[in-house]
Design a protein around this motif. Sequence first.
Motif, PDB file in Angstrom:
ATOM      1  N   VAL A 272       0.852  -1.201   0.000  1.00 28.51           N
ATOM      2  CA  VAL A 272       0.000   0.000   0.000  1.00 28.51           C
ATOM      3  C   VAL A 272       0.883   1.246   0.000  1.00 28.51           C
ATOM      4  CG1 VAL A 272      -1.780   1.269   1.285  1.00 28.51           C
ATOM      5  CG2 VAL A 272      -1.784  -1.232   1.309  1.00 28.51           C
ATOM      6  N   VAL A 273       0.602   2.159  -0.934  1.00 29.17           N
ATOM      7  CA  VAL A 273       1.372   3.405  -1.053  1.00 29.17           C
ATOM      8  C   VAL A 273       0.490   4.565  -0.608  1.00 29.17           C
ATOM      9  CG1 VAL A 273       2.514   4.955  -2.701  1.00 29.17           C
ATOM     10  CG2 VAL A 273       2.710   2.481  -2.972  1.00 29.17           C
ATOM     11  N   GLY A 274       1.095   5.543   0.075  1.00 35.86           N
ATOM     12  CA  GLY A 274       0.360   6.764   0.397  1.00 35.86           C
ATOM     13  C   GLY A 274       0.101   6.977   1.870  1.00 35.86           C
ATOM     14  N   ILE A 275       0.428   5.976   2.704  1.00 32.84           N
ATOM     15  CA  ILE A 275       0.171   6.135   4.144  1.00 32.84           C
ATOM     16  C   ILE A 275       1.453   6.668   4.798  1.00 32.84           C
ATOM     17  CG2 ILE A 275      -0.388   4.886   6.258  1.00 32.84           C
ATOM     18  CD1 ILE A 275      -1.926   2.940   4.368  1.00 32.84           C
ATOM     19  N   GLU A 276       1.311   7.717   5.592  1.00 29.34           N
ATOM     20  CA  GLU A 276       2.483   8.357   6.204  1.00 29.34           C
ATOM     21  C   GLU A 276       2.692   7.864   7.632  1.00 29.34           C
ATOM     22  OE1 GLU A 276       4.574  10.530   4.677  1.00 29.34           O
ATOM     23  OE2 GLU A 276       3.441  10.095   2.863  1.00 29.34           O
ATOM     24  N   GLY A 277       3.949   7.853   8.047  1.00 29.27           N
ATOM     25  CA  GLY A 277       4.283   7.649   9.458  1.00 29.27           C
ATOM     26  C   GLY A 277       3.847   6.335  10.074  1.00 29.27           C
ATOM     27  N   PHE A 278       3.791   5.253   9.283  1.00 30.12           N
ATOM     28  CA  PHE A 278       3.378   3.962   9.871  1.00 30.12           C
ATOM     29  C   PHE A 278       4.589   3.212  10.415  1.00 30.12           C
ATOM     30  CE2 PHE A 278       4.284   3.115   5.386  1.00 30.12           C
ATOM     31  CZ  PHE A 278       5.142   2.035   5.484  1.00 30.12           C
ATOM     32  N   GLN A 279       4.326   2.233  11.272  1.00 30.13           N
ATOM     33  CA  GLN A 279       5.370   1.350  11.790  1.00 30.13           C
ATOM     34  C   GLN A 279       4.932  -0.095  11.599  1.00 30.13           C
ATOM     35  OE1 GLN A 279       5.602   3.465  15.741  1.00 30.13           O
ATOM     36  NE2 GLN A 279       7.638   2.589  15.669  1.00 30.13           N
ATOM     37  N   ILE A 280       5.900  -1.009  11.618  1.00 28.78           N
ATOM     38  CA  ILE A 280       5.572  -2.434  11.500  1.00 28.78           C
ATOM     39  C   ILE A 280       4.754  -2.844  12.730  1.00 28.78           C
ATOM     40  CG2 ILE A 280       6.590  -4.738  11.549  1.00 28.78           C
ATOM     41  CD1 ILE A 280       8.839  -3.578   9.779  1.00 28.78           C
ATOM     42  N   GLY A 281       3.690  -3.628  12.488  1.00 29.91           N
ATOM     43  CA  GLY A 281       2.829  -4.085  13.579  1.00 29.91           C
ATOM     44  C   GLY A 281       1.543  -3.282  13.697  1.00 29.91           C
ATOM     45  N   GLU A 282       1.483  -2.118  13.014  1.00 31.17           N
ATOM     46  CA  GLU A 282       0.259  -1.312  13.073  1.00 31.17           C
ATOM     47  C   GLU A 282      -0.769  -1.848  12.078  1.00 31.17           C
ATOM     48  OE1 GLU A 282       2.372   2.756  14.667  1.00 31.17           O
ATOM     49  OE2 GLU A 282       1.773   2.708  12.563  1.00 31.17           O
ATOM     50  N   THR A 283      -2.046  -1.479  12.280  1.00 26.85           N
ATOM     51  CA  THR A 283      -3.129  -2.036  11.461  1.00 26.85           C
ATOM     52  C   THR A 283      -3.775  -0.959  10.589  1.00 26.85           C
ATOM     53  OG1 THR A 283      -3.586  -3.554  13.296  1.00 26.85           O
ATOM     54  CG2 THR A 283      -5.271  -3.402  11.583  1.00 26.85           C
ATOM     55  N   ILE A 284      -3.941  -1.293   9.295  1.00 26.63           N
ATOM     56  CA  ILE A 284      -4.729  -0.439   8.402  1.00 26.63           C
ATOM     57  C   ILE A 284      -6.172  -0.929   8.537  1.00 26.63           C
ATOM     58  CG2 ILE A 284      -5.179   0.127   5.973  1.00 26.63           C
ATOM     59  CD1 ILE A 284      -2.151  -0.251   5.472  1.00 26.63           C
ATOM     60  N   ALA A 285      -7.068  -0.041   8.989  1.00 27.26           N
ATOM     61  CA  ALA A 285      -8.437  -0.477   9.307  1.00 27.26           C
ATOM     62  C   ALA A 285      -9.469   0.409   8.600  1.00 27.26           C
ATOM     63  CB  ALA A 285      -8.640  -0.446  10.811  1.00 27.26           C
ATOM     64  N   ASP A 286     -10.710  -0.009   8.724  1.00 28.78           N
ATOM     65  CA  ASP A 286     -11.823   0.695   8.091  1.00 28.78           C
ATOM     66  C   ASP A 286     -11.948   2.118   8.640  1.00 28.78           C
ATOM     67  OD1 ASP A 286     -14.297   0.456   6.426  1.00 28.78           O
ATOM     68  OD2 ASP A 286     -15.209   0.997   8.347  1.00 28.78           O
ATOM     69  N   PHE A 287     -12.372   3.059   7.786  1.00 30.48           N
ATOM     70  CA  PHE A 287     -12.459   4.466   8.181  1.00 30.48           C
ATOM     71  C   PHE A 287     -13.558   4.683   9.227  1.00 30.48           C
ATOM     72  CE2 PHE A 287     -13.658   8.955   7.632  1.00 30.48           C
ATOM     73  CZ  PHE A 287     -12.394   9.538   7.757  1.00 30.48           C
ATOM     74  N   GLU A 288     -14.689   4.009   9.021  1.00 28.39           N
ATOM     75  CA  GLU A 288     -15.844   4.219   9.909  1.00 28.39           C
ATOM     76  C   GLU A 288     -15.721   3.429  11.214  1.00 28.39           C
ATOM     77  OE1 GLU A 288     -18.197   6.319   9.167  1.00 28.39           O
ATOM     78  OE2 GLU A 288     -17.549   6.739   7.126  1.00 28.39           O
ATOM     79  N   GLN A 289     -15.342   2.137  11.089  1.00 28.33           N
ATOM     80  CA  GLN A 289     -15.272   1.281  12.287  1.00 28.33           C
ATOM     81  C   GLN A 289     -13.885   0.646  12.396  1.00 28.33           C
ATOM     82  OE1 GLN A 289     -18.570  -0.961  10.547  1.00 28.33           O
ATOM     83  NE2 GLN A 289     -19.487  -0.973  12.605  1.00 28.33           N
ATOM     84  N   PRO A 290     -12.871   1.416  12.809  1.00 26.61           N
ATOM     85  CA  PRO A 290     -11.513   0.844  12.864  1.00 26.61           C
ATOM     86  C   PRO A 290     -11.345  -0.146  14.017  1.00 26.61           C
ATOM     87  CG  PRO A 290     -11.519   3.112  13.662  1.00 26.61           C
ATOM     88  CD  PRO A 290     -12.919   2.816  13.224  1.00 26.61           C
ATOM     89  N   GLU A 291     -10.776  -1.311  13.709  1.00 26.98           N
ATOM     90  CA  GLU A 291     -10.457  -2.310  14.744  1.00 26.98           C
ATOM     91  C   GLU A 291      -9.015  -2.742  14.545  1.00 26.98           C
ATOM     92  OE1 GLU A 291     -13.166  -5.702  15.373  1.00 26.98           O
ATOM     93  OE2 GLU A 291     -14.574  -4.608  14.092  1.00 26.98           O
ATOM     94  N   ALA A 292      -8.217  -2.685  15.603  1.00 28.91           N
ATOM     95  CA  ALA A 292      -6.793  -3.046  15.484  1.00 28.91           C
ATOM     96  C   ALA A 292      -6.602  -4.546  15.688  1.00 28.91           C
ATOM     97  CB  ALA A 292      -5.990  -2.277  16.510  1.00 28.91           C
ATOM     98  N   LEU A 293      -5.597  -5.099  15.012  1.00 29.72           N
ATOM     99  CA  LEU A 293      -5.209  -6.507  15.217  1.00 29.72           C
ATOM    100  C   LEU A 293      -4.193  -6.560  16.359  1.00 29.72           C
ATOM    101  CD1 LEU A 293      -4.839  -7.476  11.481  1.00 29.72           C
ATOM    102  CD2 LEU A 293      -6.247  -8.742  13.086  1.00 29.72           C
ATOM    103  N   PRO A 294      -4.022  -7.724  17.024  1.00 27.13           N
ATOM    104  CA  PRO A 294      -3.019  -7.804  18.109  1.00 27.13           C
ATOM    105  C   PRO A 294      -1.621  -7.481  17.566  1.00 27.13           C
ATOM    106  CG  PRO A 294      -4.351  -9.814  17.984  1.00 27.13           C
ATOM    107  CD  PRO A 294      -4.730  -8.979  16.817  1.00 27.13           C
ATOM    108  N   VAL A 295      -0.824  -6.788  18.379  1.00 28.74           N
ATOM    109  CA  VAL A 295       0.533  -6.389  17.971  1.00 28.74           C
ATOM    110  C   VAL A 295       1.423  -7.628  17.860  1.00 28.74           C
ATOM    111  CG1 VAL A 295       2.544  -5.047  18.705  1.00 28.74           C
ATOM    112  CG2 VAL A 295       0.268  -4.143  19.054  1.00 28.74           C
ATOM    113  N   ILE A 296       2.374  -7.606  16.916  1.00 31.63           N
ATOM    114  CA  ILE A 296       3.293  -8.737  16.720  1.00 31.63           C
ATOM    115  C   ILE A 296       4.224  -8.827  17.934  1.00 31.63           C
ATOM    116  CG2 ILE A 296       5.155  -9.627  15.262  1.00 31.63           C
ATOM    117  CD1 ILE A 296       3.934  -7.918  12.960  1.00 31.63           C
TER     118      ILE A 296
END
Length: 601
Positions: A272-296
Amino acid sequence: MNIRNIAIIAHVDHGKTTLVDKIIHATQVFRDNQETGELIMDNNDLERERGITILAKNISVNYKGVKINVIDTPGHADFGGEVERVLKMADGVLLLVDAFEGPMPQTRFVLQKALNLGLHPIVVINKVDKPNCRPDEVHDAVFELFFQLDATEDQLNFPTLYGSSKQGWFNTSLTPTDNINAVLDMILEKVPAPKVNEGTLQMQITSLDYSSFLGRIAIGRVSRGVVAEGQNIQLCKLDGSMVRGKVKELYTFEGMGKKRVTEVSAGDICAVVGIEGFQIGETIADFEQPEALPVIAIDEPTMNMQFSINNSPFFGREGKFVTSRNLRDRLMKELEKNLALRVQDTDDADKFLVYGRGILHLSVLIETMRREGYELTVGQPQVITKEINGQKCEPYEVLVVDVPSDFSGKVIDLVTQRKGEMLIMESKGEMQHLEFDVPSRGLIGLRSQMLTATAGEAVMAHRFSEYKPWKGVIPGRNNGVLIAKQAGSSTGYSLDKLQDRGSFFIDPGEEVYAGMIVAEHIKPGDLNVNVVEGKKLTNMRASGSDAATNIAPKIQMSLEECMEYIQQDECIECTPQSIRLRKILLDENDRVKYAKAMKTS
């Protein structure tokens, strides 16, 4: 779904990258007339030179109308952080085992991670063409290993293939064939299609890439929902906060490269291109109902080293990046993708404490920085101690040594001197298989001594086991060093006269500075010597006629050997063209004062 995600795991040198080469050729990723060479996936200079995989990489191949995403992982426990993060993308693992060596310590380390994640294993016993191989015994040993690691009933019922990556064949029996289709068929049959959960978008970032045109690229597997170009998303950060973003471009993997697509559904791996300032282990989630996955979850580092700017008299001669700001920026950049690394600031702005998994993990970072034009000084590796129930504890490792029977006594002697305890001793043909429980400190500098004692025959591997009470002082290097008294160019005349004092790390004509280590002393204790003295001119002959001196060639030490060699009051100067050993205090009087102060305290 016509997708299979599989990771290839094995101990170092058991043939992972060669097998990936054969899969690439079998599925005709390249044209027939295209020149590809060997070890196609090891595209980093350091990986090719050392013949090991350092970074996990993924490719995708098509076989019988099914897309197979193949992830090649490192075999060294030092790079376990790479393995831990990419296994999240897989549904099955191909466990590669050498038909003679059987499961090794690092096989166990990676397999445990895979089984805990519930991945479906396929065992491939490789190198059955080698003399004295023992595939049936190895198969039993693998089963026993699965059992010890609490594999489920389903995982214990693993399918097994035999063959040789090098010769390009695999089969369910020991009968050679002329292709590796058995491996690909087994992947289609035994590895399940990705499980797709119902719900909104979830994609965990498990890897990152960089392009000078597109910037940072997030790579991961879509575990739920669909990600599309132009879609608004929320980035679930590690600290629990949410950041809004938008997907500018989307790519899937195809062959060795990437292919731009408009959307990717759950189960596939994408970039995925275009997302700023992310780190490994973070979750790309839905805009309306974001839910994170467990961290690695990543294992903690076990060793640290001090990195500081180069403050030797030769500072700034070879490198482009020499300031503490350059050094700090580079270490912070490394933290983005190297999950097992930690960096800590110290009271001195020019020094940083860098924590890693082992000497190889840290030396690969230093070597990479050298090649990029950085100059730095690194200190002696130290193990990380912890206080458990009021007791000082240190990391212990399980050390496995395979050695010809004649040398087993020397190996046991060397390891017990370093506070190791023998756990297992058994014969494997003409070889003796030894296992020890040894403090991590005891392993520093052990490899070179063991290879000398066994005439290069010992095969050594180790993995972290647990923290146990501190074992007391472990003897370090037996011999002292010869230290240059003054700066200048070393002369053949001086080195020739000093040859009986020690073995030199420099050749005649090399520039030295006061405080630089030029040789290993033949006795304990350090000695200051003059290596720049020239022959005086006499009326008998000219000062230049030194042709008769027979000087032994200098000892060439790799960066890891230097890291294992130095003591607490010494450090290594690393520049793009040179690796020099030196004392931390260059002035002889300062060293004497410091030694006195230490005695009185």
